[in-house]
Design a protein around this motif. Structure first.
Motif, short mmCIF file in Angstrom:
data_model
loop_
_atom_site.label_atom_id
_atom_site.label_comp_id
_atom_site.label_asym_id
_atom_site.label_seq_id
_atom_site.Cartn_x
_atom_site.Cartn_y
_atom_site.Cartn_z
N THR A 46 0.71 -0.97 -0.20
CA THR A 46 -0.11 -0.28 0.40
C THR A 46 0.95 0.99 0.13
O THR A 46 2.23 0.98 0.64
CB THR A 46 -1.49 0.00 1.16
OG1 THR A 46 0.13 0.16 2.66
CG2 THR A 46 -0.92 -1.24 1.19
N LEU A 48 0.93 3.92 2.14
CA LEU A 48 1.06 4.38 3.62
C LEU A 48 2.24 3.07 3.91
O LEU A 48 3.34 3.30 4.25
CB LEU A 48 -0.38 3.56 4.28
CG LEU A 48 -1.10 4.46 4.24
CD1 LEU A 48 -2.37 3.97 5.41
CD2 LEU A 48 -0.20 5.92 5.04
N LYS A 69 1.81 11.67 5.40
CA LYS A 69 0.82 9.91 6.24
C LYS A 69 -0.52 10.91 6.25
O LYS A 69 -1.84 10.07 6.10
CB LYS A 69 1.28 9.54 7.19
CG LYS A 69 0.86 8.37 8.20
CD LYS A 69 1.57 8.08 9.20
CE LYS A 69 0.81 7.52 10.10
NZ LYS A 69 1.61 6.56 11.40
N LYS A 70 -0.91 11.94 6.33
CA LYS A 70 -2.19 13.03 7.09
C LYS A 70 -3.06 12.89 5.16
O LYS A 70 -3.51 12.71 5.29
CB LYS A 70 -2.45 14.06 7.29
CG LYS A 70 -3.58 14.85 7.46
CD LYS A 70 -3.30 16.93 8.00
CE LYS A 70 -4.80 16.48 9.01
NZ LYS A 70 -3.89 18.07 8.68
N LEU A 72 -2.79 10.94 2.56
CA LEU A 72 -2.93 9.56 2.81
C LEU A 72 -4.43 9.00 2.90
O LEU A 72 -4.83 8.08 2.79
CB LEU A 72 -1.60 8.49 2.56
CG LEU A 72 -1.14 8.53 1.68
CD1 LEU A 72 0.71 7.56 1.85
CD2 LEU A 72 -0.98 8.36 0.01
N LYS A 73 -4.51 9.58 4.65
CA LYS A 73 -5.45 8.58 5.69
C LYS A 73 -6.87 9.19 4.63
O LYS A 73 -7.36 8.87 5.65
CB LYS A 73 -5.41 9.17 6.81
CG LYS A 73 -3.77 7.89 7.22
CD LYS A 73 -3.74 7.96 9.29
CE LYS A 73 -3.12 6.72 8.72
NZ LYS A 73 -2.75 6.30 10.32
N ASN A 74 -6.28 10.18 4.16
CA ASN A 74 -7.88 11.34 4.55
C ASN A 74 -8.76 10.18 3.11
O ASN A 74 -8.14 10.23 2.19
CB ASN A 74 -7.84 12.89 3.88
CG ASN A 74 -7.91 13.37 5.16
OD1 ASN A 74 -7.73 12.60 6.47
ND2 ASN A 74 -7.00 14.53 4.69
#
Length: 74
Positions: A46, A48, A69-70, A72-74
């Motif tokens: 992935t 991440l 990272k922020k 990608l998480k959204n």
């Protein structure tokens, strides 16, 4: 006295064997395709995972890591 099945002999066996072989080949092909697809799906990383590795290897700093990272998480 003869009946209608006396003349079929070996041909009767082939009438059942050929469709059985065809079904076996089709079934085995479908199984192998699905097995191959499932193995390939498990190998993909992935985004991440890649980001974590880049941070662990020192390719990016903490600020860039947290920012991406922020995102990608959204």
């Amino acid at each position: 006295m003869h009946n209608q099945f006396d003349y079929m002999g070996p041909n009767m066996f082939l009438m059942f064997l050929i469709p059985l072989v065809i079904l076996l080949v089709v079934g085995l092909s479908i199984y192998m395709i699905n097995k191959n697809n499932n193995e390939n799906r498990g190998d993909k990383e992935t985004a991440l995972d890649i980001l974590d590795k880049r941070y662990a290897n020192g390719e990016i700093d903490e600020e860039e890591y947290l920012k991406k990272k922020k995102i990608l998480k959204n």
